[in-house]
Scaffold this motif. Structure first.
Motif, short mmCIF file in Angstrom:
data_model
loop_
_atom_site.label_atom_id
_atom_site.label_comp_id
_atom_site.label_asym_id
_atom_site.label_seq_id
_atom_site.Cartn_x
_atom_site.Cartn_y
_atom_site.Cartn_z
N LEU A 171 1.12 -1.30 -0.01
CA LEU A 171 0.08 0.07 0.00
C LEU A 171 0.75 1.23 0.09
O LEU A 171 1.84 1.48 0.69
CB LEU A 171 -0.95 -0.02 1.16
CG LEU A 171 -1.92 1.24 1.25
CD1 LEU A 171 -2.80 1.27 0.23
CD2 LEU A 171 -2.70 1.13 2.70
N ASN A 172 0.62 2.07 -0.97
CA ASN A 172 1.39 3.35 -1.27
C ASN A 172 0.72 4.57 -1.51
O ASN A 172 -0.42 4.17 -2.08
CB ASN A 172 2.84 2.96 -1.99
CG ASN A 172 3.83 3.87 -1.43
OD1 ASN A 172 3.80 5.01 -0.85
ND2 ASN A 172 5.03 3.27 -1.64
N ILE A 173 1.37 5.69 -1.56
CA ILE A 173 0.63 6.84 -2.12
C ILE A 173 0.98 7.13 -3.54
O ILE A 173 0.51 8.29 -4.18
CB ILE A 173 0.83 8.09 -1.14
CG1 ILE A 173 2.25 8.39 -1.19
CG2 ILE A 173 0.27 7.71 0.06
CD1 ILE A 173 2.59 9.75 -0.29
N GLY A 174 1.39 6.27 -4.28
CA GLY A 174 1.81 6.46 -5.56
C GLY A 174 2.34 5.18 -6.12
O GLY A 174 2.61 4.16 -5.40
N LEU A 207 -10.54 -1.88 -4.07
CA LEU A 207 -11.79 -2.67 -4.62
C LEU A 207 -11.59 -3.28 -5.79
O LEU A 207 -12.58 -4.26 -6.13
CB LEU A 207 -12.75 -1.75 -4.32
CG LEU A 207 -13.30 -1.37 -2.88
CD1 LEU A 207 -14.18 -0.23 -2.97
CD2 LEU A 207 -14.21 -2.59 -2.42
N GLU A 230 -2.23 1.80 -5.03
CA GLU A 230 -2.91 2.83 -4.30
C GLU A 230 -4.11 2.56 -3.77
O GLU A 230 -5.00 1.52 -4.18
CB GLU A 230 -3.05 4.13 -5.37
CG GLU A 230 -1.78 4.70 -5.72
CD GLU A 230 -2.05 5.97 -6.27
OE1 GLU A 230 -2.02 7.08 -5.76
OE2 GLU A 230 -2.22 5.94 -7.76
N ALA A 231 -4.71 3.19 -2.76
CA ALA A 231 -5.64 2.83 -2.10
C ALA A 231 -7.25 3.09 -2.75
O ALA A 231 -8.06 2.24 -2.46
CB ALA A 231 -6.09 3.83 -0.89
N ARG A 232 -7.29 3.88 -3.94
CA ARG A 232 -8.40 3.96 -4.67
C ARG A 232 -8.46 2.52 -5.60
O ARG A 232 -9.65 2.49 -6.11
CB ARG A 232 -8.30 5.16 -5.77
CG ARG A 232 -7.30 5.24 -6.69
CD ARG A 232 -7.82 5.97 -7.89
NE ARG A 232 -7.58 7.43 -7.25
CZ ARG A 232 -6.44 8.30 -7.75
NH1 ARG A 232 -5.56 7.83 -8.08
NH2 ARG A 232 -6.43 9.50 -7.14
#
Lengths: 324, 324
Positions: free
Chosen positions: B173-176, B211, B206-208
């Motif tokens: 999990l990361n921000i890019g 799902l 990325e978190a988005r």
């Protein structure tokens, strides 16, 4: 009041930018706008009563932020930030590359006295429609307790002056509500913020409660804030997307969907970032506002409205006073 | 195979626990279950073919975890973990106080050789219905790169053996998405995991995108994972809650809602944690499974089903082999 705007930022640029400016000029005819755009698109970008500032380069969404800011010196993002520093503009709005805008803001506008790290501060939608200002969502992935303390003060001033919350409550994003929960960072930040804000600090806030609006300002490190932002977008998009799929599965559901549409639209609007304007980069010497990448004309109009309030209430001086 | 179960964990305990066990015994008649419950409730908890282990204390949801585990030595949570350590039970399932279960697991079951910190690993729902194993969601809020490396290995073995994914892909999990994004923690963990897992490591996620199911195992520090878990719950609950409100606003929408119900139910089920069993606490010497606090009988049944696979595939020995 002169607001510089990037003609090339966002998925629907430049049309959405131009249309947003047109709507804003209609509402506030004496507003001075400087549109920064590619020289060879001057005709397309011409707008009555709007100054045009030509540039020769453009930072793309996929460009590496720091590199792009260093190399593309005549791009709208770099020129916009330099105009703020040189006081050729009072504020700058861009829907472009977020990382590049943060880097250009940091290097070319510069930090406010008393601020160690600027913070990107979007408004998250809440069920009550009021929204909650979350900072930081990625300008500074590795925050220190002192940074979180500064965010609390900056966010609180912005929420009061620009968003219009009277005595906004400030919360600290954490993994439990009791004091002492979380990491060394959250424990130390808790003590600092409590000392600074006293009664306006509501303590720790858990992620599951954000949409209920437990406070008006929520403080966190940039890594966690960025995960939170993207996860909220991802989950909402997935649920709405799947819902749409179920509602358009056959003629029966389709006809029902048509009847439900006005109700669902109201809800979708309440959950829509576009109503809340852009995300300010707080902690710089001048206002720099990041409009969402998928901003339409209404979103740009709202970002301009919000930037007007930012300037009218002289938020920057107020922050400098409190922090230095 | 003897599975110890806490009769008093969760919002619907003990009835949901008892009913879940009844269903499991019906499916697997030779399964040995030891139900740990308060002595004076023995009659209420009696079940044909299920051993009863009486205790005199109960850890409440609001109890402080470490304190409760230290003081309430004859509680179901402490006794269950001790039974695993003494090999009186092969595994322990509880829907009770998560913090207390993690503390009791750590102190009374003990860590596996080669594991610095155990991780809590629930399955997040994904749109494709397969789910994604996320670890850690809060057992260890302040993780080091080496911890994340261990999570990747443990999660990968669990996802393959218990969840049945063939060569599960692991993400960070990361921000890019590019390498080098994020914090010192994610950068160092990236290098370690890549070295260990090679082609099975899909890099940053990325978190988005979670799902959409970009991988089968997602690794992160416990603070971020906990925020992610609670935010997902919060957003999904808010959207579904508001949708229900709109659908039951008047007789017209109500009648439409009735017609849409089967379709929406299918979706709600796909998004439901109950289908995915409980969250294992990985890295202990024996299986300890946290059932969700709002578990119903079906969720307890699924937690038992999952614990059977955990034991059948001898997941613990496999982890020890890989990590020590």
């Amino acid at each position: 009041m002169r607001i510089a705007i990037d003609a090339h930022g966002g998925d629907h640029a430049p049309d959405a930018v131009v249309e947003g400016i047109r709507q804003a000029k209609e509402k506030w005819p004496d507003l001075k706008i400087i549109l920064i755009g590619l020289k060879d698109m001057e005709d397309q970008l011409a707008l009555d009563g709007v100054e045009f500032r030509p540039v020769t380069e453009k930072i793309e969404p996929e460009d590496k932020p720091t590199q792009a800011v260093r190399r593309k010196k005549d791009s709208s993002i770099v020129v916009g930030c330099q105009m703020v520093r040189k006081k050729e503009a009072d504020a700058f709005i861009s829907g472009g590359n977020t990382g590049a805008l943060m880097a250009a803001g940091f290097f070319h506008v510069g930090r406010l006295k008393g601020v160690d790290r600027p913070a990107l501060a979007p408004v998250f939608p809440t069920l009550n429609g009021k929204g909650i200002l979350v900072l930081d969502v990625g300008a500074n992935p590795e925050a220190k307790p002192e940074h979180l303390r500064q965010y609390a003060t900056m966010g609180s001033i912005y929420a009061e002056k620009v968003l219009g919350f009277e005595s906004p409550r400030v919360g600290l994003l954490n993994i439990g509500t009791e004091e002492g929960k979380g990491t060394e960072l959250t424990r130390e930040a808790y003590a600092l913020i409590e000392k600074d804000l006293a009664a306006r600090f509501v303590g720790n806030v858990e992620a599951r409660d954000i949409l209920e609006g437990p406070c008006e300002v929520l403080v966190c490190d940039g890594f966690t804030g960025n995960v939170l932002l993207k996860n909220t977008e991802g989950v909402a998009k997935a649920v709405f997307g799947r819902l749409k799929q179920e509602l358009t599965a056959n003629w029966m559901t389709k006809s029902m969907a048509a009847l439900l549409k006005p109700r669902l639209k109201k809800f979708a609007q309440a959950m829509d970032y576009k109503e809340h304007g852009g995300a300010p980069l707080l902690g710089l010497k001048g206002p720099v506002i990041k409009a969402h990448g998928s901003s339409d004309a209404r979103a740009f109009y709202n970002a301009i409205r919000q930037t007007r309030r930012f300037l009218q209430h002289d938020v920057i001086s107020r922050m400098e006073e409190e922090l230095s």
